[in-house]
Design a protein around this motif. Sequence first.
Motif, PDB file in Angstrom:
ATOM      1  N   VAL A  89     -11.336 -13.513 -16.856  1.00  0.00           N
ATOM      2  CA  VAL A  89     -10.113 -12.740 -17.063  1.00  0.00           C
ATOM      3  C   VAL A  89     -10.260 -11.300 -16.571  1.00  0.00           C
ATOM      4  CG1 VAL A  89      -8.490 -11.905 -18.798  1.00  0.00           C
ATOM      5  CG2 VAL A  89      -9.439 -14.194 -19.001  1.00  0.00           C
ATOM      6  N   ALA A  90     -11.302 -10.624 -16.989  1.00  0.00           N
ATOM      7  CA  ALA A  90     -11.469  -9.210 -16.646  1.00  0.00           C
ATOM      8  C   ALA A  90     -11.578  -8.970 -15.139  1.00  0.00           C
ATOM      9  CB  ALA A  90     -12.672  -8.631 -17.384  1.00  0.00           C
ATOM     10  N   PRO A  91     -12.360  -9.756 -14.389  1.00  0.00           N
ATOM     11  CA  PRO A  91     -12.381  -9.534 -12.936  1.00  0.00           C
ATOM     12  C   PRO A  91     -11.026  -9.770 -12.273  1.00  0.00           C
ATOM     13  CG  PRO A  91     -14.308 -10.766 -13.583  1.00  0.00           C
ATOM     14  CD  PRO A  91     -13.415 -10.701 -14.785  1.00  0.00           C
ATOM     15  N   LEU A  92     -10.265 -10.754 -12.771  1.00  0.00           N
ATOM     16  CA  LEU A  92      -8.933 -10.979 -12.199  1.00  0.00           C
ATOM     17  C   LEU A  92      -7.985  -9.823 -12.514  1.00  0.00           C
ATOM     18  CD1 LEU A  92      -8.404 -14.792 -12.814  1.00  0.00           C
ATOM     19  CD2 LEU A  92      -8.746 -13.616 -10.644  1.00  0.00           C
ATOM     20  N   VAL A  93      -8.105  -9.250 -13.706  1.00  0.00           N
ATOM     21  CA  VAL A  93      -7.292  -8.089 -14.055  1.00  0.00           C
ATOM     22  C   VAL A  93      -7.647  -6.913 -13.143  1.00  0.00           C
ATOM     23  CG1 VAL A  93      -6.819  -6.401 -15.878  1.00  0.00           C
ATOM     24  CG2 VAL A  93      -6.901  -8.826 -16.431  1.00  0.00           C
ATOM     25  N   CYS A  94      -8.943  -6.700 -12.920  1.00  0.00           N
ATOM     26  CA  CYS A  94      -9.372  -5.618 -12.021  1.00  0.00           C
ATOM     27  C   CYS A  94      -8.876  -5.856 -10.596  1.00  0.00           C
ATOM     28  CB  CYS A  94     -10.892  -5.489 -12.022  1.00  0.00           C
ATOM     29  SG  CYS A  94     -11.548  -4.749 -13.508  1.00  0.00           S
ATOM     30  N   LEU A  95      -8.980  -7.093 -10.130  1.00  0.00           N
ATOM     31  CA  LEU A  95      -8.500  -7.413  -8.787  1.00  0.00           C
ATOM     32  C   LEU A  95      -7.006  -7.136  -8.668  1.00  0.00           C
ATOM     33  CD1 LEU A  95      -9.086  -8.656  -5.979  1.00  0.00           C
ATOM     34  CD2 LEU A  95      -8.469 -10.853  -6.979  1.00  0.00           C
ATOM     35  N   PHE A  96      -6.237  -7.547  -9.664  1.00  0.00           N
ATOM     36  CA  PHE A  96      -4.803  -7.270  -9.662  1.00  0.00           C
ATOM     37  C   PHE A  96      -4.545  -5.767  -9.639  1.00  0.00           C
ATOM     38  CE2 PHE A  96      -0.800  -6.585 -12.003  1.00  0.00           C
ATOM     39  CZ  PHE A  96       0.058  -7.191 -11.098  1.00  0.00           C
ATOM     40  N   GLY A  97      -5.355  -4.997 -10.374  1.00  0.00           N
ATOM     41  CA  GLY A  97      -5.207  -3.542 -10.377  1.00  0.00           C
ATOM     42  C   GLY A  97      -5.487  -2.933  -9.018  1.00  0.00           C
ATOM     43  N   PHE A  98      -6.548  -3.403  -8.361  1.00  0.00           N
ATOM     44  CA  PHE A  98      -6.877  -2.871  -7.033  1.00  0.00           C
ATOM     45  C   PHE A  98      -5.813  -3.244  -6.005  1.00  0.00           C
ATOM     46  CE2 PHE A  98     -11.388  -2.825  -8.619  1.00  0.00           C
ATOM     47  CZ  PHE A  98     -11.502  -1.437  -8.624  1.00  0.00           C
ATOM     48  N   VAL A  99      -5.279  -4.460  -6.099  1.00  0.00           N
ATOM     49  CA  VAL A  99      -4.201  -4.861  -5.188  1.00  0.00           C
ATOM     50  C   VAL A  99      -2.960  -4.004  -5.422  1.00  0.00           C
ATOM     51  CG1 VAL A  99      -2.604  -6.756  -4.641  1.00  0.00           C
ATOM     52  CG2 VAL A  99      -5.051  -7.198  -4.839  1.00  0.00           C
ATOM     53  N   SER A 100      -2.658  -3.704  -6.673  1.00  0.00           N
ATOM     54  CA  SER A 100      -1.494  -2.860  -6.951  1.00  0.00           C
ATOM     55  C   SER A 100      -1.713  -1.426  -6.475  1.00  0.00           C
ATOM     56  CB  SER A 100      -1.143  -2.897  -8.438  1.00  0.00           C
ATOM     57  OG  SER A 100      -2.171  -2.324  -9.206  1.00  0.00           O
ATOM     58  N   ILE A 101      -2.950  -0.950  -6.497  1.00  0.00           N
ATOM     59  CA  ILE A 101      -3.243   0.388  -5.958  1.00  0.00           C
ATOM     60  C   ILE A 101      -3.030   0.394  -4.444  1.00  0.00           C
ATOM     61  CG2 ILE A 101      -5.111   2.027  -5.503  1.00  0.00           C
ATOM     62  CD1 ILE A 101      -6.157   1.403  -8.310  1.00  0.00           C
ATOM     63  N   ILE A 102      -3.483  -0.656  -3.766  1.00  0.00           N
ATOM     64  CA  ILE A 102      -3.270  -0.745  -2.318  1.00  0.00           C
ATOM     65  C   ILE A 102      -1.776  -0.791  -2.012  1.00  0.00           C
ATOM     66  CG2 ILE A 102      -3.577  -2.243  -0.301  1.00  0.00           C
ATOM     67  CD1 ILE A 102      -6.332  -2.980  -1.529  1.00  0.00           C
ATOM     68  N   TYR A 103      -1.029  -1.556  -2.804  1.00  0.00           N
ATOM     69  CA  TYR A 103       0.427  -1.608  -2.615  1.00  0.00           C
ATOM     70  C   TYR A 103       1.052  -0.220  -2.818  1.00  0.00           C
ATOM     71  CZ  TYR A 103       5.328  -2.647  -3.356  1.00  0.00           C
ATOM     72  OH  TYR A 103       6.698  -2.642  -3.277  1.00  0.00           O
ATOM     73  N   ALA A 104       0.568   0.520  -3.809  1.00  0.00           N
ATOM     74  CA  ALA A 104       1.117   1.855  -4.066  1.00  0.00           C
ATOM     75  C   ALA A 104       0.845   2.796  -2.905  1.00  0.00           C
ATOM     76  CB  ALA A 104       0.518   2.422  -5.354  1.00  0.00           C
ATOM     77  N   ILE A 105      -0.290   2.633  -2.250  1.00  0.00           N
ATOM     78  CA  ILE A 105      -0.616   3.484  -1.104  1.00  0.00           C
ATOM     79  C   ILE A 105       0.244   3.129   0.092  1.00  0.00           C
ATOM     80  CG2 ILE A 105      -2.436   4.034   0.559  1.00  0.00           C
ATOM     81  CD1 ILE A 105      -4.422   3.735  -1.776  1.00  0.00           C
ATOM     82  N   VAL A 106       0.482   1.841   0.306  1.00  0.00           N
ATOM     83  CA  VAL A 106       1.228   1.378   1.476  1.00  0.00           C
ATOM     84  C   VAL A 106       2.740   1.511   1.289  1.00  0.00           C
ATOM     85  CG1 VAL A 106       1.638  -0.657   2.926  1.00  0.00           C
ATOM     86  CG2 VAL A 106      -0.641  -0.189   2.066  1.00  0.00           C
ATOM     87  N   TYR A 107       3.205   1.547   0.033  1.00  0.00           N
ATOM     88  CA  TYR A 107       4.635   1.566  -0.281  1.00  0.00           C
ATOM     89  C   TYR A 107       5.325   2.762   0.379  1.00  0.00           C
ATOM     90  CZ  TYR A 107       8.923   1.664  -3.031  1.00  0.00           C
ATOM     91  OH  TYR A 107      10.223   1.683  -3.416  1.00  0.00           O
ATOM     92  N   LYS A 108       6.412   2.463   1.059  1.00  0.00           N
ATOM     93  CA  LYS A 108       7.183   3.506   1.732  1.00  0.00           C
ATOM     94  C   LYS A 108       8.536   3.642   1.046  1.00  0.00           C
ATOM     95  CE  LYS A 108       8.073   6.046   5.469  1.00  0.00           C
ATOM     96  NZ  LYS A 108       7.410   7.281   5.757  1.00  0.00           N
ATOM     97  N   SER A 109       8.805   4.816   0.511  1.00  0.00           N
ATOM     98  CA  SER A 109      10.087   5.056  -0.149  1.00  0.00           C
ATOM     99  C   SER A 109      11.218   5.039   0.875  1.00  0.00           C
ATOM    100  CB  SER A 109      10.067   6.403  -0.869  1.00  0.00           C
ATOM    101  OG  SER A 109       9.095   6.405  -1.861  1.00  0.00           O
ATOM    102  N   LYS A 110      12.383   4.637   0.395  1.00  0.00           N
ATOM    103  CA  LYS A 110      13.531   4.558   1.300  1.00  0.00           C
ATOM    104  C   LYS A 110      14.259   5.858   1.411  1.00  0.00           C
ATOM    105  CE  LYS A 110      14.104  -0.307   0.744  1.00  0.00           C
ATOM    106  NZ  LYS A 110      13.659  -1.051  -0.370  1.00  0.00           N
TER     107      LYS A 110
END
Length: 73
Positions: free
Chosen positions: A52-73
């Motif tokens: 569970v914990a590694p999957l939670v961390c992986l989800f967190g890192f993926v969401s951080i990457i998404y936050a960096i790539v996210y382009k506001s409209k």
Amino acid sequence: MDKRNLAFGRTNFILLAVGMAIVIIGFILMSGGGSTEQAYDPEIFSARRIKVAPLVCLFGFVSIIYAIVYKSK
């Protein structure tokens, strides 16, 4: 400094904070006592720590990457 020159917008910072909180929660889920030479603790191999914990961390890192790539409209 003009706000238009910033690399990230408000939404990006909020998404980054949420991602960091998820990663911290994942590391907290991984924490706990360990085994010593005198006593074996089978809790170190619990599903929470191993799966569970590694999957939670992986989800967190993926969401951080998404936050960096996210382009506001």
